[in-house]
Scaffold this motif. Structure first.
Motif, PDB file in Angstrom:
ATOM      1  N   ASN A  64       8.172  -5.079  -3.289  1.00 33.47           N
ATOM      2  CA  ASN A  64       7.688  -4.545  -4.513  1.00 33.47           C
ATOM      3  C   ASN A  64       6.740  -3.924  -4.527  1.00 33.47           C
ATOM      4  N   LEU A  65       6.039  -4.388  -3.936  1.00 34.11           N
ATOM      5  CA  LEU A  65       4.627  -3.542  -3.836  1.00 34.11           C
ATOM      6  C   LEU A  65       4.174  -2.382  -2.328  1.00 34.11           C
ATOM      7  N   ILE A  66       4.876  -3.067  -1.609  1.00 36.74           N
ATOM      8  CA  ILE A  66       5.203  -2.370  -0.152  1.00 36.74           C
ATOM      9  C   ILE A  66       5.594  -1.502  -1.258  1.00 36.74           C
ATOM     10  N   MET A  67       7.113  -0.886  -1.546  1.00 32.97           N
ATOM     11  CA  MET A  67       7.897   0.157  -2.601  1.00 32.97           C
ATOM     12  C   MET A  67       6.851   0.992  -3.573  1.00 32.97           C
ATOM     13  N   ALA A  68       5.973  -0.060  -4.342  1.00 28.62           N
ATOM     14  CA  ALA A  68       5.473   0.734  -5.434  1.00 28.62           C
ATOM     15  C   ALA A  68       4.241   1.332  -4.955  1.00 28.62           C
ATOM     16  N   LEU A  69       3.895   0.801  -3.651  1.00 28.48           N
ATOM     17  CA  LEU A  69       2.810   1.684  -2.897  1.00 28.48           C
ATOM     18  C   LEU A  69       3.302   2.999  -2.191  1.00 28.48           C
ATOM     19  N   GLU A  70       4.427   3.061  -2.011  1.00 33.14           N
ATOM     20  CA  GLU A  70       5.106   3.682  -1.448  1.00 33.14           C
ATOM     21  C   GLU A  70       5.117   5.391  -2.701  1.00 33.14           C
ATOM     22  N   ASP A  71       5.962   4.735  -3.142  1.00 32.89           N
ATOM     23  CA  ASP A  71       6.297   5.869  -5.005  1.00 32.89           C
ATOM     24  C   ASP A  71       4.675   6.249  -5.185  1.00 32.89           C
ATOM     25  N   PHE A  72       4.109   5.494  -5.588  1.00 33.27           N
ATOM     26  CA  PHE A  72       3.009   6.029  -6.555  1.00 33.27           C
ATOM     27  C   PHE A  72       1.273   5.747  -6.238  1.00 33.27           C
ATOM     28  N   GLY A  73       0.801   5.244  -5.050  1.00 28.34           N
ATOM     29  CA  GLY A  73       0.385   5.183  -4.368  1.00 28.34           C
ATOM     30  C   GLY A  73      -0.810   3.953  -4.579  1.00 28.34           C
ATOM     31  N   PRO A  74      -2.022   4.348  -3.921  1.00 23.50           N
ATOM     32  CA  PRO A  74      -2.810   2.455  -4.458  1.00 23.50           C
ATOM     33  C   PRO A  74      -3.419   3.271  -5.231  1.00 23.50           C
ATOM     34  N   GLU A  75      -3.663   4.227  -6.005  1.00 26.78           N
ATOM     35  CA  GLU A  75      -4.641   4.418  -7.127  1.00 26.78           C
ATOM     36  C   GLU A  75      -3.954   4.089  -8.808  1.00 26.78           C
ATOM     37  N   LYS A  76      -2.524   4.712  -8.711  1.00 25.42           N
ATOM     38  CA  LYS A  76      -2.168   4.098  -9.608  1.00 25.42           C
ATOM     39  C   LYS A  76      -1.576   2.632  -9.538  1.00 25.42           C
ATOM     40  N   VAL A  77      -1.915   2.512  -8.442  1.00 27.80           N
ATOM     41  CA  VAL A  77      -1.034   0.559  -8.133  1.00 27.80           C
ATOM     42  C   VAL A  77      -2.131  -0.492  -8.901  1.00 27.80           C
ATOM     43  N   PHE A  78      -3.325   0.652  -8.294  1.00 26.53           N
ATOM     44  CA  PHE A  78      -4.648  -0.601  -8.807  1.00 26.53           C
ATOM     45  C   PHE A  78      -5.101  -0.442  -9.478  1.00 26.53           C
ATOM     46  N   SER A  79      -4.496   0.745 -10.835  1.00 28.52           N
ATOM     47  CA  SER A  79      -4.558   0.947 -11.677  1.00 28.52           C
ATOM     48  C   SER A  79      -4.578  -0.242 -12.464  1.00 28.52           C
ATOM     49  N   LYS A  80      -3.360  -0.468 -11.698  1.00 27.45           N
ATOM     50  CA  LYS A  80      -3.099  -1.954 -12.954  1.00 27.45           C
ATOM     51  C   LYS A  80      -2.248  -3.388 -12.570  1.00 27.45           C
ATOM     52  N   VAL A  81      -2.833  -3.107 -11.111  1.00 31.92           N
ATOM     53  CA  VAL A  81      -2.598  -4.323 -10.495  1.00 31.92           C
ATOM     54  C   VAL A  81      -3.732  -4.741  -9.857  1.00 31.92           C
ATOM     55  N   GLY A  82      -4.566  -5.716 -10.150  1.00 33.90           N
ATOM     56  CA  GLY A  82      -5.557  -6.016  -9.274  1.00 33.90           C
ATOM     57  C   GLY A  82      -5.507  -6.580  -7.619  1.00 33.90           C
ATOM     58  N   ILE A 113      -2.443 -16.074 -18.056  1.00 31.66           N
ATOM     59  CA  ILE A 113      -4.181 -16.091 -18.780  1.00 31.66           C
ATOM     60  C   ILE A 113      -4.669 -14.826 -17.700  1.00 31.66           C
ATOM     61  N   PRO A 114      -4.134 -14.946 -16.778  1.00 31.57           N
ATOM     62  CA  PRO A 114      -4.989 -13.862 -16.210  1.00 31.57           C
ATOM     63  C   PRO A 114      -4.733 -12.335 -16.170  1.00 31.57           C
ATOM     64  N   ILE A 115      -4.565 -11.836 -17.134  1.00 29.74           N
ATOM     65  CA  ILE A 115      -3.673 -10.406 -17.924  1.00 29.74           C
ATOM     66  C   ILE A 115      -5.108 -10.430 -19.288  1.00 29.74           C
ATOM     67  N   ASP A 116      -5.523  -9.024 -18.215  1.00 29.69           N
ATOM     68  CA  ASP A 116      -6.534  -8.256 -19.243  1.00 29.69           C
ATOM     69  C   ASP A 116      -6.408  -6.913 -19.389  1.00 29.69           C
ATOM     70  N   GLU A 117      -6.835  -5.915 -19.001  1.00 27.36           N
ATOM     71  CA  GLU A 117      -6.583  -4.328 -18.894  1.00 27.36           C
ATOM     72  C   GLU A 117      -5.086  -4.665 -16.906  1.00 27.36           C
ATOM     73  N   LYS A 118      -5.903  -5.429 -16.788  1.00 25.26           N
ATOM     74  CA  LYS A 118      -4.611  -5.029 -15.057  1.00 25.26           C
ATOM     75  C   LYS A 118      -4.422  -6.531 -14.466  1.00 25.26           C
ATOM     76  N   VAL A 119      -3.489  -6.397 -14.031  1.00 26.43           N
ATOM     77  CA  VAL A 119      -3.199  -7.853 -13.451  1.00 26.43           C
ATOM     78  C   VAL A 119      -4.090  -8.227 -12.472  1.00 26.43           C
ATOM     79  N   VAL A 120      -4.064 -10.068 -12.091  1.00 24.04           N
ATOM     80  CA  VAL A 120      -5.136  -9.812 -11.468  1.00 24.04           C
ATOM     81  C   VAL A 120      -4.364  -9.404  -9.817  1.00 24.04           C
ATOM     82  N   ASN A 121      -3.167  -9.865  -9.518  1.00 24.99           N
ATOM     83  CA  ASN A 121      -3.633  -9.505  -7.792  1.00 24.99           C
ATOM     84  C   ASN A 121      -1.598  -9.321  -8.359  1.00 24.99           C
ATOM     85  N   PRO A 122      -0.782  -8.953  -7.226  1.00 26.69           N
ATOM     86  CA  PRO A 122       0.505  -8.701  -7.263  1.00 26.69           C
ATOM     87  C   PRO A 122       1.803  -9.033  -6.780  1.00 26.69           C
ATOM     88  N   PHE A 123       1.050 -10.734  -6.280  1.00 26.20           N
ATOM     89  CA  PHE A 123       1.797 -11.917  -5.927  1.00 26.20           C
ATOM     90  C   PHE A 123       2.065 -13.385  -7.118  1.00 26.20           C
TER      91      PHE A 123
END
Length: 314
Positions: A72-90, A102-112
């Motif tokens: 999921n992470l590999i394909m998201a990074l390939e499809d949208f790039g790190p700026e978009k992905v890491f605006s949503k996931v920490g 619990i660890p959800i605020d403006e973004k999710v804490v990590n992709p795993f």
């Protein structure tokens, strides 16, 4: 160290772990996962030269479950790039369980964690669920070097019937505007990806590609951008084993990702990919026997990245 010596050390690690074959429990909250033989064990190691050693139940296909979060992470990074992905996931580790809200605020804490993987699944391009999932299957087939990648429909159906917590996570992410699109469709894709069936040989080859900087083990083609590989392996190293990631990093010392189906995939950059399969889990959701074997081979094959020196002469 030649392949014969490596094989001997792998066999010794497997034998030394036999006392753990009855320790731990399967993930019973997904009913279909209770139907596996709890005592199955298989492992495989694939070098960056494309050589594979495999032992035990090497041909049994199992659902990759949370190992799909790597795809999921590999394909998201390939499809949208790190700026978009890491605006949503920490990018930080968490002490909370993988299915926590619990660890959800403006973004999710990590992709795993589950919330992070549902988010990255939402960033896989496609017109509908079928198209997106077919793209995921194509990616897994390409990375594993095998067309024999299956969809375990029984696992998918079982998980969809019992995925109320993940459903609540998906709707919560939607309410926070972290994911876009239909929550049910995104959840469907997430569960389908978890229900992909592979064996240890196929997963170790995926690990081999990641260890090879994203290049094919057959012809050297760049299958994954090297910066995507760097990001993925970094996050696997810090977050890939849930709340146990820190301790695991000390004891094993190379990027890994577990799944509650019982598999663990590990990557030693520049050297090899390795996979173990043993369905009995500890309280964190990681394979008890798999962890033991990986810790043993890390020590005997000098694979711990944090020690230095000749980290495994493959």
């Amino acid at each position: 160290m030649d392949l014969v010596e490596i094989e001997q050390k792998l066999k010794a690690a497997v034998k030394d772990s036999e006392f753990l074959k009855k320790e731990g429990e399967v993930a019973s909250y997904i009913p279909e996962l209770e139907n596996v033989d709890k005592d199955n064990f298989g492992m495989a190691l694939t070098t960056v030269k494309g050589q594979t050693l495999a032992f035990g139940d090497e041909k049994i296909k199992f659902s990759i479950q949370s190992i799909s979060k790597v795809i999921n992470l590999i394909m998201a990074l390939e499809d949208f790039g790190p700026e978009k992905v890491f605006s949503k996931v920490g990018t930080e580790a968490t002490a909370y369980k993988f299915n926590s809200l619990i660890p959800i605020d403006e973004k999710v804490v990590n992709p795993f964690i589950n919330a992070g993987a549902i988010t990255t699944a939402s960033l896989i391009k496609g017109g509908d669920v079928e198209e997106r999932f077919n793209r995921v299957l194509a990616k897994v087939r390409e990375l594993s070097g095998s067309e024999d990648v299956i969809f375990l429909e029984e696992v998918y159906n079982s998980e969809m019937k019992t995925t109320d917590r993940n459903r609540s996570i998906a709707y919560y992410l939607k309410s926070k505007e972290i994911i876009e699109g239909d929550s049910e469709e995104i959840l469907d894709l997430y569960v389908r990806n978890c229900s992909i069936g592979l064996n240890v040989r196929q997963l170790s080859e995926i690990g081999g590609v990641l260890a090879n900087g994203g290049r094919s083990l057959k012809d050297g083609r760049q299958l994954i951008d090297k910066n995507v590989v760097k990001t993925t392996l970094s996050l696997m190293s810090t977050c890939g084993m849930y709340e146990e990631s820190g301790r695991y990093s000390i004891e094993v010392g190379f990027p890994s990702k577990s799944g509650v189906g019982g598999a663990i995939i590990g990557i030693v950059p520049g050297k090899c990919g390795v996979c173990t399969y043993s369905p009995r889990l500890d309280k964190f959701g990681n394979s008890v026997r798999g962890k033991k074997v990986l810790a043993e081979i890390s020590e005997t094959l000098n694979l711990n990245m944090f020690i230095g020196g000749n980290n495994g002469n493959f």
